[in-house]
Scaffold this motif. Sequence first.
Motif, PDB file in Angstrom:
ATOM      1  N   VAL A   1     -30.394  73.068 -37.873  1.00  0.00           N
ATOM      2  CA  VAL A   1     -29.952  71.894 -38.636  1.00  0.00           C
ATOM      3  C   VAL A   1     -28.494  71.581 -38.344  1.00  0.00           C
ATOM      4  O   VAL A   1     -28.113  70.415 -38.168  1.00  0.00           O
ATOM      5  N   ILE A   2     -27.669  72.608 -38.268  1.00  0.00           N
ATOM      6  CA  ILE A   2     -26.243  72.398 -38.009  1.00  0.00           C
ATOM      7  C   ILE A   2     -26.024  71.775 -36.638  1.00  0.00           C
ATOM      8  O   ILE A   2     -25.245  70.833 -36.471  1.00  0.00           O
ATOM      9  N   VAL A   3     -26.712  72.276 -35.620  1.00  0.00           N
ATOM     10  CA  VAL A   3     -26.472  71.775 -34.264  1.00  0.00           C
ATOM     11  C   VAL A   3     -26.994  70.344 -34.109  1.00  0.00           C
ATOM     12  O   VAL A   3     -26.475  69.577 -33.280  1.00  0.00           O
ATOM     13  N   LEU A   4     -27.978  69.940 -34.897  1.00  0.00           N
ATOM     14  CA  LEU A   4     -28.514  68.584 -34.797  1.00  0.00           C
ATOM     15  C   LEU A   4     -27.493  67.513 -35.199  1.00  0.00           C
ATOM     16  O   LEU A   4     -27.646  66.347 -34.836  1.00  0.00           O
ATOM     17  N   ALA A   5     -26.447  67.899 -35.920  1.00  0.00           N
ATOM     18  CA  ALA A   5     -25.409  66.936 -36.298  1.00  0.00           C
ATOM     19  C   ALA A   5     -24.692  66.372 -35.085  1.00  0.00           C
ATOM     20  O   ALA A   5     -24.026  65.332 -35.180  1.00  0.00           O
ATOM     21  N   VAL A   6     -24.811  67.033 -33.941  1.00  0.00           N
ATOM     22  CA  VAL A   6     -24.222  66.519 -32.706  1.00  0.00           C
ATOM     23  C   VAL A   6     -24.760  65.114 -32.403  1.00  0.00           C
ATOM     24  O   VAL A   6     -24.032  64.266 -31.876  1.00  0.00           O
ATOM     25  N   ILE A   7     -26.017  64.869 -32.747  1.00  0.00           N
ATOM     26  CA  ILE A   7     -26.642  63.577 -32.420  1.00  0.00           C
ATOM     27  C   ILE A   7     -25.947  62.421 -33.136  1.00  0.00           C
ATOM     28  O   ILE A   7     -25.466  61.480 -32.484  1.00  0.00           O
ATOM     29  N   PRO A   8     -25.865  62.412 -34.487  1.00  0.00           N
ATOM     30  CA  PRO A   8     -25.171  61.291 -35.132  1.00  0.00           C
ATOM     31  C   PRO A   8     -23.685  61.226 -34.812  1.00  0.00           C
ATOM     32  O   PRO A   8     -23.112  60.129 -34.746  1.00  0.00           O
ATOM     33  N   LEU A   9     -23.049  62.383 -34.595  1.00  0.00           N
ATOM     34  CA  LEU A   9     -21.627  62.358 -34.240  1.00  0.00           C
ATOM     35  C   LEU A   9     -21.428  61.664 -32.901  1.00  0.00           C
ATOM     36  O   LEU A   9     -20.505  60.845 -32.739  1.00  0.00           O
ATOM     37  N   TYR A  10     -22.292  61.976 -31.942  1.00  0.00           N
ATOM     38  CA  TYR A  10     -22.193  61.324 -30.630  1.00  0.00           C
ATOM     39  C   TYR A  10     -22.460  59.821 -30.747  1.00  0.00           C
ATOM     40  O   TYR A  10     -21.724  59.009 -30.181  1.00  0.00           O
ATOM     41  N   LEU A  11     -23.493  59.449 -31.484  1.00  0.00           N
ATOM     42  CA  LEU A  11     -23.839  58.026 -31.616  1.00  0.00           C
ATOM     43  C   LEU A  11     -22.750  57.245 -32.342  1.00  0.00           C
ATOM     44  O   LEU A  11     -22.416  56.118 -31.953  1.00  0.00           O
ATOM     45  N   LEU A  12     -22.185  57.839 -33.391  1.00  0.00           N
ATOM     46  CA  LEU A  12     -21.081  57.177 -34.093  1.00  0.00           C
ATOM     47  C   LEU A  12     -19.860  57.053 -33.186  1.00  0.00           C
ATOM     48  O   LEU A  12     -19.194  56.005 -33.155  1.00  0.00           O
ATOM     49  N   GLY A  13     -19.566  58.123 -32.455  1.00  0.00           N
ATOM     50  CA  GLY A  13     -18.428  58.077 -31.542  1.00  0.00           C
ATOM     51  C   GLY A  13     -18.605  57.019 -30.471  1.00  0.00           C
ATOM     52  O   GLY A  13     -17.659  56.296 -30.125  1.00  0.00           O
ATOM     53  N   LYS A  14     -19.804  56.898 -29.940  1.00  0.00           N
ATOM     54  CA  LYS A  14     -20.060  55.897 -28.902  1.00  0.00           C
ATOM     55  C   LYS A  14     -19.946  54.483 -29.470  1.00  0.00           C
ATOM     56  O   LYS A  14     -19.403  53.576 -28.812  1.00  0.00           O
ATOM     57  N   ASP A  15     -20.429  54.278 -30.698  1.00  0.00           N
ATOM     58  CA  ASP A  15     -20.361  52.948 -31.303  1.00  0.00           C
ATOM     59  C   ASP A  15     -18.923  52.549 -31.636  1.00  0.00           C
ATOM     60  O   ASP A  15     -18.504  51.414 -31.397  1.00  0.00           O
ATOM     61  N   PHE A  16     -18.160  53.492 -32.196  1.00  0.00           N
ATOM     62  CA  PHE A  16     -16.812  53.163 -32.654  1.00  0.00           C
ATOM     63  C   PHE A  16     -15.790  53.151 -31.524  1.00  0.00           C
ATOM     64  O   PHE A  16     -14.876  52.318 -31.518  1.00  0.00           O
ATOM     65  N   LEU A  17     -15.931  54.079 -30.576  1.00  0.00           N
ATOM     66  CA  LEU A  17     -14.910  54.222 -29.543  1.00  0.00           C
ATOM     67  C   LEU A  17     -15.274  53.506 -28.245  1.00  0.00           C
ATOM     68  O   LEU A  17     -14.420  53.352 -27.373  1.00  0.00           O
ATOM     69  N   LYS A  18     -16.551  53.105 -28.123  1.00  0.00           N
ATOM     70  CA  LYS A  18     -17.028  52.423 -26.900  1.00  0.00           C
ATOM     71  C   LYS A  18     -16.713  53.259 -25.657  1.00  0.00           C
ATOM     72  O   LYS A  18     -16.386  52.749 -24.603  1.00  0.00           O
ATOM     73  N   ASN A  19     -16.851  54.563 -25.811  1.00  0.00           N
ATOM     74  CA  ASN A  19     -16.504  55.478 -24.720  1.00  0.00           C
ATOM     75  C   ASN A  19     -17.396  56.705 -24.822  1.00  0.00           C
ATOM     76  O   ASN A  19     -17.279  57.491 -25.761  1.00  0.00           O
ATOM     77  N   ARG A  20     -18.300  56.872 -23.853  1.00  0.00           N
ATOM     78  CA  ARG A  20     -19.256  57.977 -23.905  1.00  0.00           C
ATOM     79  C   ARG A  20     -18.579  59.329 -23.702  1.00  0.00           C
ATOM     80  O   ARG A  20     -19.013  60.340 -24.263  1.00  0.00           O
TER      81      ARG A  20
END
Length: 807
Positions: free
Chosen positions: A424-443
């Motif tokens: 469960v803890i490691v799955l948080a990588v998914i929303p963190l990555y998606l939020l980062g990509k949306d907000f920062l426009k940088n993969r």
Amino acid sequence: MQTGMKIKDITRSKFSKTTLTIIKLLFVFLPLLIITHYLQGSWYQLSQHLALIDWRLVIIAWIFFVIYYLARSLSWKLLINNLGQPLDWKSANHVWFWSELSRYLPGNIWSMLGRVYLGQQQGIPKKTVATSLLLEIIFLVRGASVFFSFFWGLLPYHNSSLAHWLWLIVIPIIVLLVSPNLLIGLINKLLKLLKKSPLSLSLRRLNLLGLLLLYLLGWCSYGIASLITLKALIGPINVSIFWMVSAFVIAWLIGYLSLITPMGLGVREAAAVVILSPIISAGAASMVAIATRVMVILSELSILAVLAIVRLNLRSAFKSVTGLVKKYWPELILIIASIAFFVFFSAYSVARQNNFTTGQFDLGIMDQVVWNTAHGHFFQLTQPGGTTTISRFDIHADLLLAIISPLYWIVSSAKTLLILQVLVIVLAVIPLYLLGKDFLKNRQLAMMIGLLYLLYPPMQHAIGFDFHPVTLATSLIIFTFYFLYRRQYWWYAIFAILTVSTKETAALSVIMLGVYALIIKRDRLVGWLTIFLNMAWIYILLWQIMPHFRGSGEQNASAFLLYYSQFGSTPGQILHTIFFRPEAWLKYLFTRNNIRYLGQLLLPLAFIPVASPIILLAIPELLINTLSNNPHMTTISFQYTSIVTAFVFLAFIFGLRNLLNLWKKPHQLKMATTVIVISLVLCSLFSFRQWSIISPFRINYYSVFTDNLSPSATAEVNYLAQTIPSADSVSATETILPHFDERAHAYLAPAGFNLADYIIIRPGDDPQLTVPLSLLQTKTTSLAGNHNFSLIFKTNDLLVYRKDSHD
């Protein structure tokens, strides 16, 4: 009326599809759940077999499985040739094996469709391929049926005289297989039933006899391979080889005839367990059934790998792979890092349990609550340090333990909780990555956010310290925020409920998400509903439910309130002090210990989270920790940082965006990004070195991978954990009891010495919060003169007593 009928028909159609899907899932998962239950129930004995597995026999079994597949492929090639279509074996292997790969999809129809499609690519007419498929099914089923005579006639636990009459069934089957006219007549009758045109086949008796022998060779190879797999796992069995080979073929046939399951998954294994369990134990039969399935898949995949290498243009394949890596390298790095994190910390957590460094506080407590709930005793446990049965509400309101309790119907083990926590803890990588990509426009920056999360020391310590529902709140809050941001409100509600269920005060953090929805997202309905419902839940918990279980009176709202006794003894008094007497608590905020605590939370992210007002969402949890008189709540060594960690990373994403928005010109932005990334790398590496649970400078953490008991003591604990019935009570010391908590009565020694059926003592094991160590040692010494107990095991590091009246 017509429209109504159409709607009714559509509804009925959808209902039928749903019902069929449910039936399919039941056919697959119900047998697998039963098999998993058998495996878990006798895991100690099975683990002894696995430790002595004969790998030479495993290799031989793999060779026989490969022969089985090659015989089937060659048989189909001969069928096609007899139908007038010349096809070399290389091309036949390509068509047969790649079409068989689609068996992994639900329903055996996919392999047939794949065969037709690939056959047409080789210039074989669709009708010819369909005919070959029909012939193949008949040969497979009839060929496997021949083995039924050996299976029934040599049945080791059945002595019916009917076995002698089975040849009356087998002989007609053989005649049918070698008689062209009878076989063609049967095929045409089947086609007539399917309302298809009849076939005119010219199959000679000699060809049919050769095909029969080839199919029988394939089945013999399959049965022998399965038997060798069994012997590699559990050793020789004193049963007829012919019967054992036939038994595995019959189990395959039963799975094959269950057309709605992929590859007979679950059904074949269940059939094997039913057939073999009278010969070997149900647990051993389950292990053999699963191992056979794994061997079948590995042999098939190995053949496919060879075919792929032979057919592919390796240079173009390499270019394709490198092209994908260049295009998606940030995602690939994050996926690999996440998998490595999951594997390491799962192994780390399980090693702590295996090597006796977990404790009754808190893994054992959680394990017993989940076990009791799964067995109908909702939210119950043995009072820590006592002997009475209490509700978990007497201590905390972490209802997530009840939500996950069905997992214990599958695998009842504290290790299930530990691995679930890491997942469960490691799955948080998914929303963190998606939020980062949306907000920062940088993969690349989004990838960096995920990597920093995996390296974050407070989070690593939380999952490294036993199991706690609130630890899962890190991931659950991040998911809740993500779905709120995406306005996917049903998912938002689900994850908000899960978050609230991790701890009685977690609703305060969800209230802050409601404030975010109200002010930032401008979603008034969602915001007010979130705030109102969570405030109501806090009131119900702290003023109604928990006082009911702890005893009437607001002062009994929660044991957790003892951490704030300096501000009052009831929730009302504490809240009055917080809101109307700030001078009474502000002095606690800026202590050296709290400043150090905040530094450890923010330094790994170069203090960037403070650049966003999102960090204010963490205020309730930060106050809960920093105002507590429990010093553990202001360190990063325990689970108390979990909720704060979630908001720190959400604020980090927003803060990083705010900092980068300060520079408008491209060259300035590039320079600023470089400086920020370098700063983050340096701060993260420093924090990793100083505080990470896997830092090479903190070697003591790796001691969990070494056994802390003598080999004989470890073997004894593992044996007792598997053999003591759950109806028996156990009193054990702090690091031993987590191996015996899956029962209604589990006492933390020295509690329960006069009640337990078994007493298991690890001398020198600290009883933690219950009694002084000297008292435990005194009571342990007194057992030597207690005539009600017998000493059944003794080493320097373990004592085991059994009550004499115990049968």
